[in-house]
Motif scaffolding. Structure first.
Motif, PDB file in Angstrom:
ATOM      1  N   ALA A  38      34.240  54.423  55.595  1.00  0.00           N
ATOM      2  CA  ALA A  38      33.045  53.932  56.291  1.00  0.00           C
ATOM      3  C   ALA A  38      33.448  53.452  57.636  1.00  0.00           C
ATOM      4  N   SER A  39      32.590  53.624  58.609  1.00  0.00           N
ATOM      5  CA  SER A  39      32.742  53.022  60.009  1.00  0.00           C
ATOM      6  C   SER A  39      32.434  51.512  59.856  1.00  0.00           C
ATOM      7  N   MET A  40      32.839  50.809  60.881  1.00  0.00           N
ATOM      8  CA  MET A  40      32.513  49.252  60.984  1.00  0.00           C
ATOM      9  C   MET A  40      31.087  49.209  60.684  1.00  0.00           C
ATOM     10  N   TRP A  41      30.604  47.828  60.208  1.00  0.00           N
ATOM     11  CA  TRP A  41      29.388  47.739  59.990  1.00  0.00           C
ATOM     12  C   TRP A  41      28.755  47.591  61.537  1.00  0.00           C
TER      13      TRP A  41
ATOM     14  N   PRO B  80      28.930  46.852  70.500  1.00  0.00           N
ATOM     15  CA  PRO B  80      30.207  46.958  70.779  1.00  0.00           C
ATOM     16  C   PRO B  80      30.606  45.536  71.904  1.00  0.00           C
ATOM     17  N   LEU B  81      31.903  45.073  71.485  1.00  0.00           N
ATOM     18  CA  LEU B  81      32.517  44.161  72.601  1.00  0.00           C
ATOM     19  C   LEU B  81      32.937  44.870  73.872  1.00  0.00           C
TER      20      LEU B  81
ATOM     21  N   SER C  37      33.819  39.749  65.612  1.00  0.00           N
ATOM     22  CA  SER C  37      34.844  40.411  65.802  1.00  0.00           C
ATOM     23  C   SER C  37      36.134  39.514  65.297  1.00  0.00           C
ATOM     24  N   ILE C  38      36.151  38.167  65.948  1.00  0.00           N
ATOM     25  CA  ILE C  38      37.127  37.050  65.249  1.00  0.00           C
ATOM     26  C   ILE C  38      37.055  36.972  63.854  1.00  0.00           C
ATOM     27  N   GLY C  39      35.924  36.773  63.317  1.00  0.00           N
ATOM     28  CA  GLY C  39      35.855  36.696  61.703  1.00  0.00           C
ATOM     29  C   GLY C  39      36.401  37.910  61.158  1.00  0.00           C
ATOM     30  N   LYS C  40      36.180  39.312  61.566  1.00  0.00           N
ATOM     31  CA  LYS C  40      37.061  40.432  61.175  1.00  0.00           C
ATOM     32  C   LYS C  40      38.292  40.424  61.400  1.00  0.00           C
ATOM     33  N   ALA C  41      38.862  39.748  62.226  1.00  0.00           N
ATOM     34  CA  ALA C  41      40.254  39.618  62.412  1.00  0.00           C
ATOM     35  C   ALA C  41      40.810  38.762  61.649  1.00  0.00           C
ATOM     36  N   TYR C  42      40.217  37.655  61.042  1.00  0.00           N
ATOM     37  CA  TYR C  42      40.559  36.912  59.904  1.00  0.00           C
ATOM     38  C   TYR C  42      40.483  37.447  58.553  1.00  0.00           C
ATOM     39  N   LEU C  43      39.480  38.095  58.608  1.00  0.00           N
ATOM     40  CA  LEU C  43      39.270  38.819  57.026  1.00  0.00           C
ATOM     41  C   LEU C  43      40.427  40.077  56.787  1.00  0.00           C
TER      42      LEU C  43
END
Length: 494
Positions: A17-20, A24-25, A68-74
């Motif tokens: 799957a692609s990212m939700w 885009p940033l 994006s920051i949250g995803k980096a932590y995940l």
């Protein structure tokens, strides 16, 4: 057997799957997030300060940046910090589908499918065209409740019939439900309208195989192999399909190609079983037995007793009855409480066949026997042991299904072999019991009726009870007026 026993070798249908969906940033912010993310594990405080620096001023409520920051932590395995940034994003925009998508991803990472799907439903509520929410919901429930997956995907299909990937996902859900026909139909649409890749050819060929459409499965496997010649699944399906289509020489060639690397860790019990079948069909008996042994070893949890059953059948065809009996006992032991009367009956018949093979006229290799000294006493003893075992098993069959002729009939045959001159009349009560059951059935086999009546007619003839003997020969002539044995017996009894 085949359909359920393939669950672990066919593809799991977990589609990437692609990212939700989210905005885009900017490339600049994306690079900065990526750079700071490298510090999360080794310098968590530095990473936190770096991210705080990015979120100052106008970026304080920048949803894509927060996520994006949250995803980096995940991605770094820190679900708590990921959730903290997701909540900050939700406070900034409580109606953002992207926020709920990320909350769903966090829950899914924690193996909480219910919470994940609740968030994916929220994403759909705020954006009915959020494709990824439908897909992720379907995948999350695929192994838990496939019907919920189907329901969600059908909603997307109704809303966007042009979305071809829905059919891929539906195939997965139907497959997990065990509904291979609907899974195949779903993939039919995609294969006809979409642009299938190697993975799609593998999945589709597997579904065609499970639906016993072997030629079509081979065709799809061939197309996939044209794209990727060393694809493990497609090579496996070529071997399976060629066997099912009785193309045994080509199937054995495909098997040799499939097993080219003997150290491949992805070989499973069914691979060895199919190779054993192919060897057997090509007359390579010793090689077939070796593959059966490998199949048994690969079935570590002993979940596939049919392997031992097929191995027993193979030994039986080779007239190696001691080995056939040994493997059938393994089969029965593996079945445990799941044994059925039919299994018991076939075991008894195997002992009967083994006894019959020991009779001088049925010896498999008469030349070898004639050339060697024969201990007839030992042979007779072994034959009687086989017949005693057969009699015991057929007795249990008749006890378990007293209204069926089979147990009585085969017990009669067994005792007739134990008493070949009919001097003791050992088979009499069992032929009588079998005949009583057969006569209740207007469609009973004529040959079985005649066998019972012939024995009883002959038995009473030997006992010089001629009138009773006539009763049975007369019955035979009513069934078959031209029966030579009955006509001759009646002439002698006049």
């Amino acid at each position: 057997m085949k359909n359920r026993s393939l669950g672990f070798i066919c593809c799991c249908f977990l589609f990437s799957a692609s990212m939700w969906g989210q905005e885009p940033l900017s490339s600049d912010l994306n690079q900065q997030v990526t750079q700071i993310a490298k510090m999360i594990k080794d310098n968590p405080k530095g990473a936190e300060e770096g991210f705080d620096g990015l979120l100052k001023g106008k970026n304080k409520k920048n949803i894509p940046l927060l996520l994006s920051i949250g995803k980096a932590y995940l991605d770094a395995g820190n679900a708590d910090m990921a959730k903290e940034y997701a909540e900050r994003a939700r406070k900034a925009d409580s109606k953002s589908a992207s926020v709920y998508m990320f909350l769903g991803d966090i829950a899914l990472a924690g193996k909480d499918a219910g919470a994940a799907c609740g968030n994916y439903e929220q994403a759909i509520f705020f954006d009915e065209d959020c494709y990824e929410a439908y897909y992720k919901y379907a995948r999350a429930y695929a192994g838990v409740n496939p019907q919920l997956s189907v329901d969600m995907l059908m909603k997307l299909k109704e809303r966007h019939p042009e979305e071809l990937n829905v059919d891929r996902e539906l195939a997965n859900a139907y497959y997990l439900m065990g509904n291979y026909s609907k899974a195949k139909s779903a993939y039919d649409d995609f294969m006809q309208k979409g642009t299938p890749n190697v993975q799609d050819y593998g999945r589709y060929a597997m579904l065609l195989y499970l639906n016993k459409d072997y030629q079509h499965s081979l065709d799809m496997a061939g197309k996939g192999l044209a794209m990727e010649a060393d694809n493990h699944l497609l090579k496996r399906l070529m071997m399976y399909g060629l066997y099912e289509l009785k193309s045994y020489p080509a199937g054995l060639q495909a098997a040799n190609e499939f097993f080219k690397d003997p150290n491949n860790p992805d070989f499973v019990y069914l691979d060895y079983l199919y190779r054993a079948r192919l060897y057997l069909a090509n007359g390579n008996n010793d090689e077939a037995i070796a593959e059966f042994e490998k199949a048994l070893k690969a079935d570590e949890k002993k979940e596939h007793p049919e392997v031992a059953k097929e191995m027993s059948d193979a030994y039986g065809k080779m007239l190696k009855y001691p080995d056939a009996i040994r493997m059938y006992q393994v089969y029965m032991d593996m079945l445990g409480d799941k044994k059925e009367v039919s299994d018991l009956f076939l075991f008894g018949r195997l002992y009967y066949q083994a006894a019959g093979a020991l009779a001088p006229t049925n010896t498999a290799d008469s030349t070898a026997v004639a050339a060697a000294p024969v201990d007839t006493v030992m042979i007779k003893k072994q034959q009687n042991e086989y017949l005693t075992q057969a009699d015991t098993i057929f007795a249990e069959v008749s006890q378990r299904v007293p209204d069926n002729y089979l147990g009585y009939f085969w017990r009669a045959r067994t005792n007739a072999m134990l008493d070949p001159e009919t001097t003791l009349g050992l088979a009499k009560p069992y032929y009588e019991a079998a005949l009583a059951q057969l006569e209740k059935n207007p469609n009973a086999s004529k040959s079985l009726l005649i066998e019972c009546e012939s024995y009883l007619g002959y038995y009473y003839f030997l006992k010089e009870e001629y009138e009773q003997s006539k009763v049975y020969w007369t019955k035979i002539l009513e069934i078959d007026p031209e029966n030579a044995t009955a006509k001759q017996a009646m002439e002698g009894l006049q």
